[in-house]
Design an enzyme around this catalytic site. Sequence first.
Site, PDB file in Angstrom:
ATOM      1  N   HIS A 172       6.282   6.902  -3.571  1.00  0.00           N
ATOM      2  CA  HIS A 172       7.252   5.824  -3.740  1.00  0.00           C
ATOM      3  C   HIS A 172       8.619   6.278  -3.232  1.00  0.00           C
ATOM      4  O   HIS A 172       8.845   7.466  -2.993  1.00  0.00           O
ATOM      5  CB  HIS A 172       7.344   5.417  -5.205  1.00  0.00           C
ATOM      6  CG  HIS A 172       6.106   4.755  -5.723  1.00  0.00           C
ATOM      7  ND1 HIS A 172       6.010   4.241  -6.993  1.00  0.00           N
ATOM      8  CD2 HIS A 172       4.909   4.495  -5.130  1.00  0.00           C
ATOM      9  CE1 HIS A 172       4.812   3.711  -7.173  1.00  0.00           C
ATOM     10  NE2 HIS A 172       4.128   3.851  -6.064  1.00  0.00           N
TER      11      HIS A 172
ATOM     12  N   GLU B 284      11.624   6.618  -4.545  1.00  0.00           N
ATOM     13  CA  GLU B 284      12.385   7.590  -5.320  1.00  0.00           C
ATOM     14  C   GLU B 284      11.852   8.996  -5.103  1.00  0.00           C
ATOM     15  O   GLU B 284      12.614   9.954  -4.932  1.00  0.00           O
ATOM     16  CB  GLU B 284      12.333   7.259  -6.814  1.00  0.00           C
ATOM     17  CG  GLU B 284      12.784   5.856  -7.183  1.00  0.00           C
ATOM     18  CD  GLU B 284      11.614   4.878  -7.234  1.00  0.00           C
ATOM     19  OE1 GLU B 284      10.848   4.808  -6.255  1.00  0.00           O
ATOM     20  OE2 GLU B 284      11.458   4.187  -8.251  1.00  0.00           O
TER      21      GLU B 284
ATOM     22  N   ARG C 214       3.595  -8.987  17.987  1.00  0.00           N
ATOM     23  CA  ARG C 214       3.907  -8.288  19.238  1.00  0.00           C
ATOM     24  C   ARG C 214       5.425  -8.248  19.411  1.00  0.00           C
ATOM     25  O   ARG C 214       5.982  -8.890  20.296  1.00  0.00           O
ATOM     26  CB  ARG C 214       3.240  -8.976  20.427  1.00  0.00           C
ATOM     27  CG  ARG C 214       1.742  -9.104  20.294  1.00  0.00           C
ATOM     28  CD  ARG C 214       1.088  -9.743  21.513  1.00  0.00           C
ATOM     29  NE  ARG C 214       1.562 -11.105  21.769  1.00  0.00           N
ATOM     30  CZ  ARG C 214       1.091 -12.191  21.154  1.00  0.00           C
ATOM     31  NH1 ARG C 214       0.162 -12.072  20.212  1.00  0.00           N
ATOM     32  NH2 ARG C 214       1.550 -13.382  21.458  1.00  0.00           N
TER      33      ARG C 214
ATOM     34  N   GLU D  96       0.695 -20.381  10.085  1.00  0.00           N
ATOM     35  CA  GLU D  96       0.943 -20.978  11.395  1.00  0.00           C
ATOM     36  C   GLU D  96      -0.179 -21.961  11.716  1.00  0.00           C
ATOM     37  O   GLU D  96      -0.849 -21.849  12.736  1.00  0.00           O
ATOM     38  CB  GLU D  96       1.052 -19.895  12.469  1.00  0.00           C
ATOM     39  CG  GLU D  96       2.264 -18.991  12.292  1.00  0.00           C
ATOM     40  CD  GLU D  96       2.591 -18.206  13.546  1.00  0.00           C
ATOM     41  OE1 GLU D  96       2.416 -18.742  14.661  1.00  0.00           O
ATOM     42  OE2 GLU D  96       3.039 -17.056  13.399  1.00  0.00           O
TER      43      GLU D  96
END
Length: 370
Positions: free
Chosen positions: A51, A53, A208, A295
């Site tokens: 993570h 931290e 892309r 989409e």
Amino acid sequence: MSELSPFMRAALEAAESVRGSTSPNPWVGAVVVKDGEIVARGATSPPPGLHAEAVAISADIPDGATLYVTLEPCAPFPGKRTPSCAMRIIERGIRNVVVALEDADPRVAGQGIAMLREAGVAVEVGDGREAVMRSLRPYLKHRQTGTPYVVAKFAASLDGRISANSGDSKWITGPAAREMVHKERARVDAILTGSGTVIADDPALTARTGGVLPERQPVRVVVDSRGRIPPEAQVLHGPGRAIVATASNAPAEWRRAITETGATVLACGRSGGGVDLKHLLETLGEQGFLSVWVEGGGTLLGALFDDGHVDELWAFLAPRIIGGDGKPAVAGAGFERVADAHRLREVVVEQVAEDVLVRGYTGPWDYDDA
């Protein structure tokens, strides 16, 4: 509204740099500050990596340093795959921590902060809270509801058409708008489209950015209740994974052909004559998908809006008038009264070369940390 300090801004920039690569974990950033200077930075690694931290404090940390982190350090919980960041902070002897936002995961939810304070660490909460909330909306929704955050995108003419009478739709918007879409694709877990779009346009649906095809690609998900898309469709053969969501009674021969391409066939329930989108989104959520970028054509977008599944809209508007019987951007049942129509919240309007982008939040969900 909370202020965003320069150090928390740097932590947020680190978080945004890994957005799209950390699911099912949140994208988190952290910086270590001593005498007004950043001496170490960290961002969440792809699972099962460290993570933010843990990355930031893995270097030598000077005495008296302060750790700035965008999300509450995690506490131990059953089944946790990585060491507790709160415990790491305590073990490293860091005595000052600034946190932007408490974790929405009920397994953490304030326990990391409590652990730090019980160990004598001074913890400040709220620096940059609103900015981090905006960044982490997909993660926050997933942890509160179990379903992914849905962003609907369309590109349309000023009269709301996404294609001409003939079905031609290339290209309504310009290169700058299309490049922005590719950048957003690279930041999500999945791209969702419908069988009609695949049959009409045969899109690859890859990210892309700058014309470059990065190794990490979002999962491509096609909704096809009747078994219409051909096994040769580009969307099934690009880099990364593909999922075809269909009804349980879709033709068995077609399902076998789709599976042979390497794609996963996901059988969902039926609703309104098509795939049960609620079931699909719940299944994606169970699999750790935090965000879905849609989409699709007007039929898929209309169904998602009708059922209240859309959380955010990106509408690219081109300075064109198509007219005629061109397809609408959003179909579905719609509303009888304009007053009842979906409205966007926190609307942003920006120029993208010759086109205009209108984006904002919508739908019934909004983050509630009460």
